[in-house]
Every structure is written in C-alpha cells, then in structure tokens.
Scaffold this motif. Structure first.
Motif, PDB file in Angstrom:
ATOM      1  N   ASP A 162       0.810  -1.220   0.000  1.00 38.74           N
ATOM      2  CA  ASP A 162       0.000   0.000   0.000  1.00 38.74           C
ATOM      3  C   ASP A 162       0.843   1.269   0.000  1.00 38.74           C
ATOM      4  N   ALA A 163       2.100   1.150   0.444  1.00 39.63           N
ATOM      5  CA  ALA A 163       3.009   2.305   0.465  1.00 39.63           C
ATOM      6  C   ALA A 163       3.772   2.453  -0.852  1.00 39.63           C
ATOM      7  N   LYS A 164       3.367   1.689  -1.863  1.00 36.77           N
ATOM      8  CA  LYS A 164       3.995   1.708  -3.195  1.00 36.77           C
ATOM      9  C   LYS A 164       5.450   1.234  -3.154  1.00 36.77           C
ATOM     10  N   GLU A 165       5.724   0.285  -2.247  1.00 38.88           N
ATOM     11  CA  GLU A 165       7.056  -0.313  -2.153  1.00 38.88           C
ATOM     12  C   GLU A 165       7.065  -1.626  -2.921  1.00 38.88           C
ATOM     13  N   LEU A 166       8.101  -1.837  -3.696  1.00 35.97           N
ATOM     14  CA  LEU A 166       8.200  -2.991  -4.578  1.00 35.97           C
ATOM     15  C   LEU A 166       9.135  -4.049  -3.988  1.00 35.97           C
ATOM     16  N   PHE A 167       8.775  -5.341  -4.179  1.00 33.61           N
ATOM     17  CA  PHE A 167       9.585  -6.457  -3.700  1.00 33.61           C
ATOM     18  C   PHE A 167       9.699  -7.508  -4.804  1.00 33.61           C
ATOM     19  N   LEU A 168      10.882  -8.072  -4.970  1.00 37.72           N
ATOM     20  CA  LEU A 168      11.097  -9.166  -5.908  1.00 37.72           C
ATOM     21  C   LEU A 168      11.096 -10.481  -5.139  1.00 37.72           C
ATOM     22  N   ILE A 169      10.363 -11.466  -5.654  1.00 41.71           N
ATOM     23  CA  ILE A 169      10.258 -12.759  -4.964  1.00 41.71           C
ATOM     24  C   ILE A 169      10.458 -13.901  -5.957  1.00 41.71           C
ATOM     25  N   ASP A 170      10.463 -15.135  -5.427  1.00 40.94           N
ATOM     26  CA  ASP A 170      10.464 -16.369  -6.220  1.00 40.94           C
ATOM     27  C   ASP A 170      11.516 -16.356  -7.336  1.00 40.94           C
ATOM     28  N   CYS A 171      12.722 -16.764  -6.974  1.00 35.73           N
ATOM     29  CA  CYS A 171      13.796 -16.745  -7.966  1.00 35.73           C
ATOM     30  C   CYS A 171      14.627 -18.033  -7.925  1.00 35.73           C
ATOM     31  N   PRO A 172      14.019 -19.205  -8.118  1.00 33.60           N
ATOM     32  CA  PRO A 172      14.809 -20.441  -8.117  1.00 33.60           C
ATOM     33  C   PRO A 172      15.632 -20.637  -9.383  1.00 33.60           C
TER      34      PRO A 172
END
Length: 245
Positions: free
Chosen positions: A169-179
């Motif tokens: 909601d704070a417009k912060e981006l996260f990268l996930i799932d990188c096998p």
C-alpha cells in the motif's frame, strides 16, 4: 545428511516452531500452490504469517545428483537480493536433506509481506493504480533500480514476470520467487538480460503507455535519451517473444 538453518533474526517462536526440517514438513497450513516437485503452504504463528515452500524433488534424472537443487538456488538467490539491497521477502529458515548423494527434500520459509499484491493480479483485474501516473512512476523507478542492480552483478532473474513482483500500500516494490536465477557472463549474460526485460514488457505493453515503458528503460540504463545501441537493444526486447505468444 540433513542441513537446516534459521536466520540470525529468527524470533523465539520461530526457533521453536521451525526447529528442524522434520518440523517444517510436519507444519500444517493452507495450500497455495502445488506441482510435481514442490508445494507452498501459508501458515500463521503469533499473528505473523509465513510462506513455506517445500520441495519433494530436485528434478528428473541426473538433477537429483548433479547441480544445485532448486530449493538451494532459491534461498541463495534471495540472500543475494538482501546483500545487494534488493527488497525481497524476509528469509526465516532454509535447508535440505540428501540420502546418499541424491536430493531427498528441502524447504524455504519466508515471512509474509503484509498488504501486498503481485502485479500480475493488478493487471488481471485492471487495477486503477495502473492508470495512476504517479503510482506507475514510483513503482517503475524502483523496478528499474532493482533490475539494474541484479544485472550489474552479472545475475539474471530468468523469471522476471509481473507475478513475481509484489507491491504494498506504500507503493514499495519487492522481488520474490527466484529459483531459476543465476550468474552469467558475456553473450549468455546479454541474452538473459534481454529475456528479463522482455518478460517485464510482455505484460507492460498491454497496461502501460509507450512513454511509461520508455521511461522505465531509460531509468534502467541510466540514460537521458536513447542512443543507437539502446534502439537496437529495445528492438531485441520488444521482439523477444515474437511468434511465441
């Protein structure tokens, strides 16, 4: 042989609940996804929610004996992200078990990032934020920085799709799932970089304007305007999936 580790910042409750690989595989929760090699469940502990990814295989044939199991690749890649300052889900625990030389099972636990939604879901429901220029500019700048950081370390995500991008909601981006992410060099790195950028643009072209897509690329490469090399690169990015969609 069993190897199981908890992160240094693990809470007492986490240490107790996730003390071993056996305990992690015995943990109950809501199934999120399942495939022949792995399953993801969501569980809750003292008001905090966790994603537990449990691998039941390393792959077919020689992959059980040779190379890095996917679960190990995934936790090592997330640790790289943390080291490089790329926002990702906090890692709580990780490990694997072998029988002889063969991979038997493994697991990765991450804390849930609260109030987040992946960008593929935003696109699927045509969320109003994708039509908000300020929102797009804020998230796009973060994505450009994160993607450039990976590539500057000779690392390609190899599955850099909107479903693997979370925004809160704070417009912060996260990268996930990188096998599938790995280090590359020379022409192999250049190809993987183009693939990463093409994966991002595969959905962006349907939901963002050409100006927004161009601004992302310029932020990514750190240029004020396109040069001849940029134009050649963009042509390869835009046409990467031509005939495969």
């Amino acid at each position: 042989m069993s190897e199981w580790r908890l992160s240094e910042g693990a809470t007492p409750a986490e240490v107790q609940a996730f003390a071993s690989l056996e305990a992690v595989f015995a943990t109950q929760g809501r199934e999120i996804t399942r495939d022949p090699l792995s399953e993801v469940i969501l569980c809750e502990l003292d008001g905090q929610r966790y994603y537990i990814k449990r691998y039941l295989g390393a792959g077919k044939g020689l992959r059980r004996f040779i190379g890095r199991p996917r679960v190990k690749a995934e936790w090592q890649n997330l640790k790289h992200f943390i080291k490089w300052g790329v926002p990702t889900a906090p890692v709580v625990g990780f490990g694997l078990e072998r029988k002889g030389w063969a991979f038997s099972r493994g697991a990765l636990i991450t804390r849930e990032l609260p109030a987040t939604e992946d960008m593929a879901q935003l696109a699927q429901r045509n969320a109003p934020c994708l039509r908000d220029g300020a929102w797009v500019a804020t998230v796009s700048a973060q994505l450009a920085d994160a993607t450039r950081t990976l590539h500057e370390h000779n690392f390609a995500h190899n599955d850099l799709k909107w479903r693997n991008l979370l925004v809160n909601d704070a417009k912060e981006l996260f990268l996930i799932d990188c096998p599938a992410g790995s280090f590359w060099w020379g022409p192999f790195l250049r190809y993987r970089i183009i693939k990463d950028l093409a994966c991002l643009d595969k959905v962006a072209k349907y939901h963002l304007t050409r100006t927004q897509r161009l601004r992302f690329y310029l932020q990514y490469c750190g240029h004020d305007k396109l040069d001849a090399r940029d134009k050649k690169y963009l042509w390869r990015i835009i046409n990467f999936f031509e005939g495969r969609e």
